[in-house]
Design a protein around this motif. Structure first.
Motif, PDB file in Angstrom:
ATOM      1  N   ASP A  22       0.830  -1.203   0.000  1.00  0.00           N
ATOM      2  CA  ASP A  22       0.000   0.000   0.000  1.00  0.00           C
ATOM      3  C   ASP A  22       0.866   1.255   0.000  1.00  0.00           C
ATOM      4  O   ASP A  22       1.575   1.524   0.975  1.00  0.00           O
ATOM      5  CB  ASP A  22      -0.907  -0.012   1.235  1.00  0.00           C
ATOM      6  N   PRO A  23       0.814   2.070  -1.060  1.00  0.00           N
ATOM      7  CA  PRO A  23       1.617   3.294  -1.111  1.00  0.00           C
ATOM      8  C   PRO A  23       1.114   4.403  -0.202  1.00  0.00           C
ATOM      9  O   PRO A  23       1.706   5.474  -0.147  1.00  0.00           O
ATOM     10  CB  PRO A  23       1.539   3.712  -2.580  1.00  0.00           C
ATOM     11  N   ARG A  24       0.015   4.149   0.534  1.00  0.00           N
ATOM     12  CA  ARG A  24      -0.532   5.161   1.451  1.00  0.00           C
ATOM     13  C   ARG A  24      -0.343   4.802   2.917  1.00  0.00           C
ATOM     14  O   ARG A  24      -0.764   5.545   3.792  1.00  0.00           O
ATOM     15  CB  ARG A  24      -2.030   5.334   1.185  1.00  0.00           C
ATOM     16  N   ARG A  25       0.266   3.686   3.205  1.00  0.00           N
ATOM     17  CA  ARG A  25       0.331   3.241   4.597  1.00  0.00           C
ATOM     18  C   ARG A  25       1.326   4.052   5.415  1.00  0.00           C
ATOM     19  O   ARG A  25       2.287   4.603   4.879  1.00  0.00           O
ATOM     20  CB  ARG A  25       0.685   1.767   4.679  1.00  0.00           C
ATOM     21  N   VAL A  48      18.257  12.701  -5.750  1.00  0.00           N
ATOM     22  CA  VAL A  48      16.988  13.420  -5.848  1.00  0.00           C
ATOM     23  C   VAL A  48      16.192  12.967  -7.066  1.00  0.00           C
ATOM     24  O   VAL A  48      14.978  12.810  -6.999  1.00  0.00           O
ATOM     25  CB  VAL A  48      17.224  14.945  -5.879  1.00  0.00           C
ATOM     26  N   ASP A  49      16.865  12.742  -8.183  1.00  0.00           N
ATOM     27  CA  ASP A  49      16.164  12.336  -9.402  1.00  0.00           C
ATOM     28  C   ASP A  49      15.477  10.988  -9.230  1.00  0.00           C
ATOM     29  O   ASP A  49      14.350  10.788  -9.692  1.00  0.00           O
ATOM     30  CB  ASP A  49      17.118  12.299 -10.594  1.00  0.00           C
ATOM     31  N   VAL A  50      16.133  10.055  -8.564  1.00  0.00           N
ATOM     32  CA  VAL A  50      15.529   8.753  -8.291  1.00  0.00           C
ATOM     33  C   VAL A  50      14.348   8.939  -7.344  1.00  0.00           C
ATOM     34  O   VAL A  50      13.290   8.326  -7.526  1.00  0.00           O
ATOM     35  CB  VAL A  50      16.551   7.762  -7.706  1.00  0.00           C
ATOM     36  N   GLY A  51      14.500   9.782  -6.347  1.00  0.00           N
ATOM     37  CA  GLY A  51      13.410  10.068  -5.423  1.00  0.00           C
ATOM     38  C   GLY A  51      12.195  10.637  -6.132  1.00  0.00           C
ATOM     39  O   GLY A  51      11.062  10.275  -5.833  1.00  0.00           O
ATOM     40  N   VAL A  52      12.431  11.502  -7.104  1.00  0.00           N
ATOM     41  CA  VAL A  52      11.337  12.081  -7.887  1.00  0.00           C
ATOM     42  C   VAL A  52      10.635  10.985  -8.686  1.00  0.00           C
ATOM     43  O   VAL A  52       9.403  10.940  -8.747  1.00  0.00           O
ATOM     44  CB  VAL A  52      11.853  13.207  -8.818  1.00  0.00           C
ATOM     45  N   GLU A  53      11.402  10.083  -9.275  1.00  0.00           N
ATOM     46  CA  GLU A  53      10.803   8.980 -10.042  1.00  0.00           C
ATOM     47  C   GLU A  53       9.973   8.065  -9.141  1.00  0.00           C
ATOM     48  O   GLU A  53       8.884   7.635  -9.515  1.00  0.00           O
ATOM     49  CB  GLU A  53      11.889   8.180 -10.773  1.00  0.00           C
ATOM     50  N   ILE A  54      10.496   7.768  -7.963  1.00  0.00           N
ATOM     51  CA  ILE A  54       9.746   6.942  -7.015  1.00  0.00           C
ATOM     52  C   ILE A  54       8.478   7.666  -6.581  1.00  0.00           C
ATOM     53  O   ILE A  54       7.401   7.069  -6.520  1.00  0.00           O
ATOM     54  CB  ILE A  54      10.619   6.552  -5.805  1.00  0.00           C
ATOM     55  N   ALA A  55       8.595   8.959  -6.291  1.00  0.00           N
ATOM     56  CA  ALA A  55       7.421   9.740  -5.872  1.00  0.00           C
ATOM     57  C   ALA A  55       6.359   9.741  -6.968  1.00  0.00           C
ATOM     58  O   ALA A  55       5.166   9.561  -6.692  1.00  0.00           O
ATOM     59  CB  ALA A  55       7.830  11.170  -5.525  1.00  0.00           C
ATOM     60  N   LYS A  56       6.772   9.937  -8.217  1.00  0.00           N
ATOM     61  CA  LYS A  56       5.824   9.910  -9.332  1.00  0.00           C
ATOM     62  C   LYS A  56       5.138   8.552  -9.408  1.00  0.00           C
ATOM     63  O   LYS A  56       3.922   8.473  -9.602  1.00  0.00           O
ATOM     64  CB  LYS A  56       6.539  10.201 -10.653  1.00  0.00           C
ATOM     65  N   TYR A  57       5.913   7.491  -9.267  1.00  0.00           N
ATOM     66  CA  TYR A  57       5.342   6.143  -9.335  1.00  0.00           C
ATOM     67  C   TYR A  57       4.335   5.928  -8.201  1.00  0.00           C
ATOM     68  O   TYR A  57       3.246   5.399  -8.426  1.00  0.00           O
ATOM     69  CB  TYR A  57       6.443   5.080  -9.286  1.00  0.00           C
ATOM     70  N   LEU A  58       4.702   6.344  -7.000  1.00  0.00           N
ATOM     71  CA  LEU A  58       3.792   6.192  -5.865  1.00  0.00           C
ATOM     72  C   LEU A  58       2.501   6.983  -6.076  1.00  0.00           C
ATOM     73  O   LEU A  58       1.407   6.493  -5.800  1.00  0.00           O
ATOM     74  CB  LEU A  58       4.478   6.623  -4.572  1.00  0.00           C
ATOM     75  N   LEU A  59       2.628   8.206  -6.578  1.00  0.00           N
ATOM     76  CA  LEU A  59       1.445   9.031  -6.836  1.00  0.00           C
ATOM     77  C   LEU A  59       0.558   8.407  -7.918  1.00  0.00           C
ATOM     78  O   LEU A  59      -0.663   8.426  -7.818  1.00  0.00           O
ATOM     79  CB  LEU A  59       1.853  10.442  -7.230  1.00  0.00           C
ATOM     80  N   ASN A  61       0.169   5.404  -8.365  1.00  0.00           N
ATOM     81  CA  ASN A  61      -0.375   4.144  -7.866  1.00  0.00           C
ATOM     82  C   ASN A  61      -1.096   4.288  -6.532  1.00  0.00           C
ATOM     83  O   ASN A  61      -1.161   3.340  -5.754  1.00  0.00           O
ATOM     84  CB  ASN A  61       0.733   3.104  -7.781  1.00  0.00           C
ATOM     85  N   GLY A  62      -1.617   5.480  -6.268  1.00  0.00           N
ATOM     86  CA  GLY A  62      -2.502   5.641  -5.127  1.00  0.00           C
ATOM     87  C   GLY A  62      -2.003   6.466  -3.951  1.00  0.00           C
ATOM     88  O   GLY A  62      -2.772   6.755  -3.048  1.00  0.00           O
TER      89      GLY A  62
END
Length: 82
Positions: A22-25, A48-59, A61-62
Motif C-alpha cells: 500500500d503506497p498510502r500506509r 533526488v532524481d531517483v526520489g522524484v521517479e519513485i514519488a511519481k510512481y507512488l502518486l 499508484n494511489g
C-alpha cells in the motif's frame, strides 16, 4: 517497501506495489520514534532524481500528495515541479 524507497530502488518499489504493498500506509520507525508515508521517504533519497521517479510512481499508484511529513517542503516542491 520503506527500505526500497529510502535506498532508491525503484524496481523493487514497483515490484512491491504490484504485489499489493500500500503506497498510502504509515511507516513507523520505532528507534527514531517517527512516522512517515512512502511519499515522504521518496523525498529523502540521496539521489533526488531517483526520489522524484519513485514519488511519481507512488502518486500514480494511489499515494496521496497530502501525505507528506513536515520539514521537507522544499523537496516536495521540487517533485511537484518535475
Amino acid at each position: 517497501m520503506e527500505y526500497a524507497i529510502f535506498y532508491g530502488h525503484l524496481d523493487v518499489v514497483k515490484f512491491l506495489v504490484n504485489a499489493g504493498a500500500d503506497p498510502r500506509r504509515l511507516i513507523r520507525f520505532k528507534k527514531a520514534q517517527v512516522v512517515h508515508y512512502p511519499l515522504t521517504l521518496a523525498m529523502t533519497t540521496k539521489d533526488v532524481d531517483v526520489g522524484v521517479e519513485i514519488a511519481k510512481y507512488l502518486l500514480d499508484n494511489g499515494a496521496r500528495a497530502t501525505q507528506v511529513s513536515v520539514g521537507i517542503e522544499g523537496r516536495a516542491l521540487k517533485c511537484a515541479t518535475q
